[in-house]
Design an enzyme around this catalytic site. Structure first.
Site, short mmCIF file in Angstrom:
data_model
loop_
_atom_site.label_atom_id
_atom_site.label_comp_id
_atom_site.label_asym_id
_atom_site.label_seq_id
_atom_site.Cartn_x
_atom_site.Cartn_y
_atom_site.Cartn_z
N GLY A 492 0.83 -1.20 0.00
CA GLY A 492 0.00 0.00 0.00
C GLY A 492 0.86 1.25 0.00
N ASP A 610 -6.17 9.81 14.07
CA ASP A 610 -6.40 9.48 12.66
C ASP A 610 -7.01 8.09 12.52
OD1 ASP A 610 -6.45 10.11 9.99
OD2 ASP A 610 -4.43 9.38 9.58
#
Length: 801
Positions: A492, A610
């Site tokens: 990723g 986050d």
């Protein structure tokens, strides 16, 4: 068929039946299918063989046999039958109606039936009371399934162990067994013809300490339970029952963990007991230590030398090592200096220990006064262990393991101390200035070699991070592990840089997070993540294994999560169907437990800042682990709220008080969790909902007020039996995203609500960001996040208004 379980003597159309009664039989071409279609029982022939066996196997396109009845006596033709005999036993008959296998129950049961359960357990039950009088789980073959117990019953002189096949084509009992042995502290062994060839190390209440990458819920919940009458047993308890997993002892003696991949239509081996040479029991002999990352892999423990120098140099280490200097306590000379202990860190503790109920200090002192005691350890969760025999099967780990204290003669340790003293004295005689100059250039060289700039060193000091406390990896090791950071291994990409899959020389799979030189997040986020996560350990937080800071490279090394991130399953076109509602509940509650640890249970109070679907990683069992702590903040003392002019996070997951004024607290993460909870329930993103003008939170609020909140559920997995759960979870989600921070529950209350410890839930108030989205606000946010993440929705820096 009119009756479930009814079958004729020839068992015509037997395919969907999971039960066989006393007046029925199973012929060669028939099968029992478990109620959930997971397992079947039928006759089969192994590859390259015409012999017939009755076995239990997964009901999959690939034949996977997990239990065999007549493994010692196969049938030679297709005439075999399986039935309940007149004496109440399960039997296999050949063509001449001779018994080739029986359950051999001594007490007859007049009214019984055999049922194949969806766990893979074949049970013979007494129909008068439902009790099991025999079950295949108590007669294991080579496969270990969920809820099956591996037991050494020393009281009844019975045991349940795994026994390998003779070969891949022959189910007859082979040479290898997998057992749990309860002496003092439980350990598991693989033995060949009774001799150990692999060992787990001692169980500390959460894991086997000799398997360094094992967590408390390792490999789908391996557990050792000590409340069994007379002895402990080990079992598998899966967090996600929808995943097909089993442990397998192959004919070569290797223990393998296998997980079924629907996508690949095959079994993937997720762990093996023989990932490197050091896993072989006693590879380096007595008083030898094995290190898979060293060459040669074997060395003698300090204070010991090879017993046979010629054999050692030839690569034959089985004879091991012998003590170099005789112990003082063995010489009956009280005038000499007392023996001392050498601390060896991060090792697999050797075999043949004994447990003593002593404190750490008492453990050391009792070993010191007992000359037969050659080493001691005090591993967490176990206590005082002592050794009086050869130190065998010691292995050096890059991380994990325990500390071992080895008894050595005083001179073995004194020589090194005297050497250091001599160096210091010599340096002082040379004068302060020359030493200082040399030290300065040496330090400059080391800093340059390891890639530390003055700026990054200052940042480490400012952040209180001591990299020497965290295992470090050389760049070349990580480069080789990822095949030179091959695009094929790319997992990723985010604001930090690229993430790669890798495999260390010892076989451990890792994820390498490599800071890009053009990264939006720099040294500060890197050091922040090291500082935060290196101090944390929880089963719902991703585990940091180490880091690499070399030349201009900055990398973090994590445990590898084979199922990737949650967003790939929630928002993919088809993959969301892989997440059943039961799995989603496990994920939601696991995330909440991870947050509770961060907010209340860890030594530090940490706000993640986050929390989102892409930062939730899933292990083999789809258990969630919170990741990416680059933006996390640590609270000190009794503080529970702070302000910042540097707002970080992701649009759509930020509460209003943080996005507009930079105020953050535990309630920031609670808000993000609420959004994430609604996304998991619905399978839809908050910021890209079907109606492009609405947030998911607004849609959920609308459905709540209309009394249609069950319509929020992901249609791909909808079932009418979920309604109560959906209402409760959506209620909790809406409580978490309320506009005022004071109205939102804290994390512990959220977990109590999810687990129904709080039965009556309050009605939520209007959520934040509940109204229409304007394209202007989105564009404005995008412009302001020019330093943000490459995914176009993360905001790395926003000045608070």
């Amino acid at each position: 068929m009119e009756k479930r379980g009814k079958a004729s003597q020839k068992c015509q159309n037997f395919i969907a039946i999971d039960i066989i009664n006393a007046n029925e039989s199973l012929a060669n071409s028939d099968a029992l299918i478990s109620n959930g279609n997971r397992f079947k029982l039928s006759f089969f022939s192994p590859s390259n063989s015409s012999r017939r066996y009755l076995g239990i196997m997964y009901n999959l396109p690939v034949m996977t046999v997990v239990w065999v009845a007549n493994r010692n006596k196969p049938l030679n033709d297709l005439s075999g039958t399986f039935q309940i005999s007149s004496d109440g036993n399960l039997v296999i008959l050949d063509g001449q109606k001779e018994i080739v296998w029986s359950t051999n129950i001594s007490s007859s049961v007049a009214n019984s039936s055999a049922v194949l359960l969806d766990t893979g357990n074949l049970v013979l039950q007494d129909n008068s009371n439902g009790a099991y009088v025999w079950e295949s789980f108590e007669h294991a073959c080579d496969s270990w399934l969920e809820k099956m117990k591996i037991v050494p019953d020393t009281i009844r002189d019975e045991e349940n162990v795994l026994t390998s096949w003779t070969s891949p084509d022959d189910p007859a009992p082979g040479s290898f067994t997998l057992t749990i042995e309860p002496f003092d502290v439980p350990q598991s062994f693989v033995r060949k013809d009774g001799n150990p060839c692999w060992r787990t190390g001692p169980w500390n209440g959460q894991k086997y300490t000799g398997i360094p990458n094992m967590s408390s819920q390792y490999r789908y919940g391996l557990q050792v339970v000590s409340d069994y009458p007379g002895t402990p047993y080990q079992t598998l308890m899966l967090a996600n029952s929808s995943v097909l997993v089993y442990v397998f002892l192959n004919s070569s003696g290797s223990v393998e963990q296998k997980v079924w991949s629907d996508e690949k239509k095959r079994w993937d081996v997720t762990w093996s007991s023989t990932s490197n040479e050091c896993d072989v029991y006693g590879k380096c002999g007595p008083f030898g230590s094995c290190d898979a990352q060293d060459r040669p892999i074997c060395s003698c423990l300090r204070g010991f030398v090879p017993r046979s120098k010629d054999e050692w140099e030839a690569g034959n280490w089985t004879s091991g090592c012998t003590r170099k200097t005789r112990l003082q306590c063995e010489q009956n000379n009280f005038a000499g200096n007392q023996d001392e202990f050498l601390k060896v860190e991060r090792v697999k503790l050797p075999d043949h220990f004994r447990l003593f109920r002593l404190s750490r200090e008492e453990c050391r002192d009792s070993c010191l006064i007992d000359c037969s005691c050659i080493a001691y350890a005090y591993p967490p969760g176990i206590g005082c262990l002592r050794w009086t025999q050869n130190l065998t099967d010691t292995q050096k780990f890059a991380y994990g393991g325990d500390d071992l204290h080895i008894r050595l003669a005083h001179s073995e340790l004194a020589d090194k101390k005297q050497y250091h003293i001599a160096i210091i004295v010599a340096a002082v005689t040379l004068g302060f200035i020359p030493v200082a100059v040399c030290a300065y250039f040496l330090l400059e060289y080391l800093l340059s070699y390891r890639g530390y700039s003055e700026e990054s060193t200052l940042k480490q000091v400012n952040h209180g991070v001591k990299l020497e406390e965290l295992p470090t990896f050389r760049f070349m090791i990580l480069s080789n592990a990822t095949e030179n950071f091959s695009p094929v291994n790319k997992l990723g990409q985010g604001g930090f840089g690229l993430v790669y899959k890798g495999r260390l020389p010892n076989g451990v799979e890792i994820a390498v997070k490599r800071l890009a030189r053009s990264s939006n997040q720099g040294v500060e986020e890197f050091m922040n993540e090291v500082e935060v996560i290196s101090r944390l350990q929880h089963r719902n937080l991703v585990r940091l294994l180490g880091c690499c800071v070399e030349s201009e490279e900055k990398m973090l090394v994590y445990e590898y999560m084979p199922n990737g991130s949650l967003d790939a399953y929630l928002f993919g076109s088809h993959t969301h169907k892989l997440l059943s509602w039961k799995t989603r509940k496990v994920i939601i509650e696991g995330i909440c437990r991870g947050l509770l640890y961060l907010h209340q249970d860890s030594r530090l109070k940490i706000i993640h800042r986050d929390l989102k679907a892409s930062n939730i990683l899933l292990d083999e069992a789809f258990s969630p682990k919170i990741s990416d702590f680059g933006m996390a903040r640590i609270f000190g003392g009794k503080d529970d709220q702070a302000n910042t002019t540097r707002v970080v996070g992701t649009f759509g997951y930020m509460p209003p008080e943080y996005a507009s004024r930079g105020i953050f607290s535990e309630k920031l993460d609670v808000y993000s969790f609420g959004v994430l909870l609604l996304e998991i329930v619905s399978g839809k993103k908050n910021s890209s909902f079907d109606d492009q003008q609405l947030f998911l939170t607004a849609h959920a609020w609308k459905l709540w007020n209309e009394g249609k909140i069950v319509n929020l559920m992901d249609a791909g997995i909808w079932d009418s039996g979920m309604e109560d759960d959906i209402v409760r979870y959506a209620n909790v989600g809406l409580l978490c995203v309320q506009e005022m921070a004071a109205d939102r529950p804290n994390t512990s209350t959220v977990l109590s609500m999810l687990s129904s410890e709080i039965a009556e839930l309050p009605r939520p108030k209007q959520p934040a960001f509940h109204g229409m989205r304007s394209s202007q606000s989105v564009e404005s946010c995008t412009k302001r996040s020019s330093k943000g993440s490459v995914n176009d929705v993360s905001i790395s820096i926003v000045e608070g208004r």
